[in-house]
Design a protein around this motif. Structure first.
Motif, PDB file in Angstrom:
ATOM      1  N   ARG A  85       0.542   1.914 -10.432  1.00  0.00           N
ATOM      2  CA  ARG A  85       0.241   2.656  -9.217  1.00  0.00           C
ATOM      3  C   ARG A  85      -0.918   3.628  -9.450  1.00  0.00           C
ATOM      4  O   ARG A  85      -1.114   4.107 -10.564  1.00  0.00           O
ATOM      5  CB  ARG A  85       1.482   3.429  -8.758  1.00  0.00           C
ATOM      6  CG  ARG A  85       1.315   4.133  -7.414  1.00  0.00           C
ATOM      7  CD  ARG A  85       2.622   4.772  -6.970  1.00  0.00           C
ATOM      8  NE  ARG A  85       2.445   5.536  -5.742  1.00  0.00           N
ATOM      9  CZ  ARG A  85       2.466   5.032  -4.530  1.00  0.00           C
ATOM     10  NH1 ARG A  85       2.668   3.727  -4.379  1.00  0.00           N
ATOM     11  NH2 ARG A  85       2.296   5.777  -3.470  1.00  0.00           N
ATOM     12  N   TYR A  87      -3.582   6.786  -7.250  1.00  0.00           N
ATOM     13  CA  TYR A  87      -3.691   7.706  -6.130  1.00  0.00           C
ATOM     14  C   TYR A  87      -5.166   7.980  -5.853  1.00  0.00           C
ATOM     15  O   TYR A  87      -6.015   7.791  -6.730  1.00  0.00           O
ATOM     16  CB  TYR A  87      -2.946   9.013  -6.441  1.00  0.00           C
ATOM     17  CG  TYR A  87      -1.466   8.791  -6.668  1.00  0.00           C
ATOM     18  CD1 TYR A  87      -0.570   8.798  -5.606  1.00  0.00           C
ATOM     19  CD2 TYR A  87      -0.975   8.547  -7.953  1.00  0.00           C
ATOM     20  CE1 TYR A  87       0.785   8.571  -5.815  1.00  0.00           C
ATOM     21  CE2 TYR A  87       0.376   8.316  -8.167  1.00  0.00           C
ATOM     22  CZ  TYR A  87       1.253   8.326  -7.096  1.00  0.00           C
ATOM     23  OH  TYR A  87       2.591   8.082  -7.299  1.00  0.00           O
ATOM     24  N   ASP A 109      -6.756   0.332  -1.136  1.00  0.00           N
ATOM     25  CA  ASP A 109      -5.607   1.014  -0.554  1.00  0.00           C
ATOM     26  C   ASP A 109      -4.579   1.257  -1.641  1.00  0.00           C
ATOM     27  O   ASP A 109      -4.064   0.302  -2.233  1.00  0.00           O
ATOM     28  CB  ASP A 109      -5.009   0.153   0.561  1.00  0.00           C
ATOM     29  CG  ASP A 109      -3.865   0.846   1.301  1.00  0.00           C
ATOM     30  OD1 ASP A 109      -3.400   1.903   0.831  1.00  0.00           O
ATOM     31  OD2 ASP A 109      -3.440   0.323   2.348  1.00  0.00           O
ATOM     32  N   GLU A 111      -1.583   1.864  -1.455  1.00  0.00           N
ATOM     33  CA  GLU A 111      -0.284   1.298  -1.113  1.00  0.00           C
ATOM     34  C   GLU A 111      -0.185  -0.186  -1.477  1.00  0.00           C
ATOM     35  O   GLU A 111       0.906  -0.755  -1.467  1.00  0.00           O
ATOM     36  CB  GLU A 111      -0.023   1.473   0.385  1.00  0.00           C
ATOM     37  CG  GLU A 111       0.038   2.930   0.841  1.00  0.00           C
ATOM     38  CD  GLU A 111       1.114   3.721   0.115  1.00  0.00           C
ATOM     39  OE1 GLU A 111       2.245   3.202   0.019  1.00  0.00           O
ATOM     40  OE2 GLU A 111       0.813   4.831  -0.361  1.00  0.00           O
ATOM     41  N   ALA A 113       0.071  -2.915  -4.042  1.00  0.00           N
ATOM     42  CA  ALA A 113       0.521  -2.861  -5.433  1.00  0.00           C
ATOM     43  C   ALA A 113      -0.036  -3.974  -6.309  1.00  0.00           C
ATOM     44  O   ALA A 113       0.079  -3.893  -7.536  1.00  0.00           O
ATOM     45  CB  ALA A 113       2.049  -2.909  -5.480  1.00  0.00           C
ATOM     46  N   LEU A 184      -5.503   8.374   3.375  1.00  0.00           N
ATOM     47  CA  LEU A 184      -4.336   9.225   3.159  1.00  0.00           C
ATOM     48  C   LEU A 184      -4.330  10.401   4.124  1.00  0.00           C
ATOM     49  O   LEU A 184      -3.285  10.756   4.679  1.00  0.00           O
ATOM     50  CB  LEU A 184      -4.316   9.723   1.717  1.00  0.00           C
ATOM     51  CG  LEU A 184      -3.139  10.633   1.343  1.00  0.00           C
ATOM     52  CD1 LEU A 184      -1.812   9.917   1.574  1.00  0.00           C
ATOM     53  CD2 LEU A 184      -3.252  11.106  -0.110  1.00  0.00           C
ATOM     54  N   ARG A 187      -3.114   9.175   7.439  1.00  0.00           N
ATOM     55  CA  ARG A 187      -1.679   8.880   7.464  1.00  0.00           C
ATOM     56  C   ARG A 187      -0.839  10.150   7.520  1.00  0.00           C
ATOM     57  O   ARG A 187       0.218  10.182   8.133  1.00  0.00           O
ATOM     58  CB  ARG A 187      -1.297   8.046   6.238  1.00  0.00           C
ATOM     59  CG  ARG A 187      -1.737   6.600   6.307  1.00  0.00           C
ATOM     60  CD  ARG A 187      -1.001   5.740   5.298  1.00  0.00           C
ATOM     61  NE  ARG A 187      -1.323   6.101   3.922  1.00  0.00           N
ATOM     62  CZ  ARG A 187      -2.335   5.579   3.233  1.00  0.00           C
ATOM     63  NH1 ARG A 187      -3.150   4.695   3.806  1.00  0.00           N
ATOM     64  NH2 ARG A 187      -2.543   5.928   1.983  1.00  0.00           N
TER      65      ARG A 187
END
Length: 368
Positions: A85, A87, A109, A111, A113, A184, A187
Motif C-alpha cells: 500500500r 499514500y 490511485d 486505492e 491495490a 484524496l 474524497r
C-alpha cells in the motif's frame, strides 16, 4: 544470594568432607540444564533480513503530454499478488537494466491495490535514466523495486494539520506527486485550489485527467501568460492554508521567499532536481582506487564534481533521501547535510555524495 551457594557454605563433616545431599545435586543439574536450554530464548538470534525486492512487470504504457516527451507507465507485480500500500506523495525506486536506480513519484490511485503508475519526462541532457525508461520499458518488461517510500506525505486538515484548506502548485512533471493528493482532498471534502504551470499546454502531462476538476485548477503557460510570479502561483492564500508545491528550484525558491514570515501558512515542497548548494566551500576528494584528486567547487555538489571528473558513482534522487549514492570515507571528516544516515552509519564513515561536503580546504578520501 542464590540458595545453592548457601548450601555450599555449610561446614565440613567430621570426616573432612562437605555434606552432600543427592537431591540438591540433582536440583543443581536440573537448573543448570534449564538455563542452558533457555539461553536461545533469553538471547534470541537476530531475525533473517527480509527480502523486500519486488519484481514488477510493465502492463501499460501511455503518452500523457501532447509533445510526446512524457509517458505514463503502469506496473503490476510479476507474481500477480497485491502490491504494498502507498499514500499520496510516495515514490518508488526503479532498478533499471543498466544498473541505474531512479526514483519516480506514484501518480495513480492509492486505492488500487494491484498496480502502480508513474510518469517520466524524457530529458536528453540528463543522467540517462529517463532515456532508458523511454527507450527500454515496453509492455511486458520486468524490473525490480523495493516498494513505496514517502518523503512528501500529505498532512490532511483535521487529520494532523491545524489548517483548513490546501493550495497545490505544480510545475510541469511536478504534477506527479500532486495528482493523487487532489483525489484524496476531493474524497475527504477538503477545500482546495491549484495552479499548474509549464512552458506550453503541449508540455503539460495529464491535462485530460485534470479536466474533471474544472475551475479549481488554474493552468498558466509561459507562452501565453509569461513567467509566473510567486503571487501568481500562490493566488488567494489566506490564513490557515497548507501549500504543497513540486517543481523546479527557481519556482520553489520564489514561493518560499513569498511566504517568509507567514507563520499561519504551512509550506511543503518537493524538488524534482538537485537543490542548489547553500553556504558551500571548496574542498577536495581523493579517489582511493586510482589516487586521483577531484576539486569540488563551492557551488557544486560532490556528486556533480565526481561526474565532471569522469568518476563513476551511483546516484538517484540527488536530494539526500534515497541513499543510493552512499559512499564510505576512508580518511577525513565529512560535513553531513542529509537526514537519512543514522549515527552509526556516520560513525562508520559513510556520506551521501549528492549533499555531503567537507569544510573549506579539507580533503576526503573516498572508497571509490
Amino acid at each position: 544470594m542464590p540458595i545453592l551457594s548457601r548450601y555450599r557454605e555449610l561446614p565440613p563433616s567430621a570426616s573432612g568432607r562437605f555434606r552432600h545431599d543427592p537431591m540438591l545435586g540433582m536440583a543443581e543439574v536440573a537448573i543448570a540444564t534449564m538455563w542452558g536450554l533457555t539461553r536461545r530464548i533469553r538471547k534470541p538470534a537476530p531475525p533473517p533480513e527480509l527480502n523486500r525486492v519486488i519484481e514488477l512487470c510493465v502492463v501499460g504504457r501511455e503518452v500523457v503530454a501532447h509533445d510526446q516527451d512524457v509517458i505514463a507507465l503502469t506496473f503490476a507485480a510479476a507474481d500477480g499478488r497485491p502490491l504494498p500500500r502507498w499514500y499520496p506523495g510516495a515514490h518508488i525506486d526503479l532498478h533499471l537494466a543498466s544498473g541505474r536506480v531512479r526514483q519516480y513519484s506514484l501518480c495513480g490511485d492509492p486505492e488500487v491495490a494491484d498496480t502502480y503508475r508513474i510518469a517520466v519526462r524524457r530529458i536528453p541532457g540528463g543522467g540517462g535514466g529517463s532515456i532508458e525508461v523511454h527507450d527500454t520499458l515496453r509492455v511486458g518488461t520486468r524490473l525490480t523495486t523495493h516498494g513505496p517510500r514517502n518523503a512528501f506525505p500529505l498532512t490532511v486538515p483535521g487529520y494532523g494539520s491545524p489548517t483548513q484548506r490546501f493550495r497545490f502548485i505544480a510545475g510541469g512533471i511536478g504534477i506527479t506527486p500532486i495528482l493523487p493528493m487532489l483525489g484524496l482532498a476531493r474524497r475527504l471534502g477538503i477545500d482546495w485550489s491549484m495552479t499548474y504551470v509549464g512552458r506550453n499546454r503541449e508540455s503539460l502531462p495529464f491535462l485530460d485527467e485534470l479536466a474533471r476538476y474544472g475551475n479549481r485548477i488554474e493552468i498558466r503557460t509561459d507562452d501565453v501568460d509569461g513567467l509566473p510570479t510567486a503571487t501568481d502561483l500562490l493566488g488567494d492564500c489566506p490564513d490557515g492554508t497548507t501549500v504543497y508545491a513540486c517543481g523546479p528550484a527557481p519556482m520553489l525558491t520564489a514561493i518560499r521567499t513569498e511566504l517568509t514570515g507567514r507563520d499561519d501558512v504551512e509550506l511543503h515542497f518537493e524538488r524534482f532536481a538537485a537543490p542548489p548548494v547553500v553556504d558551500g566551500a571548496e574542498f577536495s576528494v581523493s579517489i582511493a582506487s586510482t589516487g586521483a584528486t577531484v576539486e569540488v567547487g563551492a557551488d557544486e555538489t560532490l556528486l556533480a564534481a565526481l561526474g565532471r571528473a569522469g568518476v563513476s558513482a551511483p546516484y538517484s534522487c540527488q536530494q539526500g533521501f534515497c541513499g543510493t549514492c552512499r559512499v564510505r570515507v576512508l580518511d577525513g571528516e565529512a560535513q553531513h547535510r542529509d537526514t537519512l544516515l543514522t549515527d552509526p552509519e556516520r560513525a562508520a564513515g559513510y556520506l551521501l555524495t549528492c549533499v555531503s561536503r567537507a569544510d573549506e580546504g579539507h580533503r576526503l578520501t573516498l572508497d571509490l
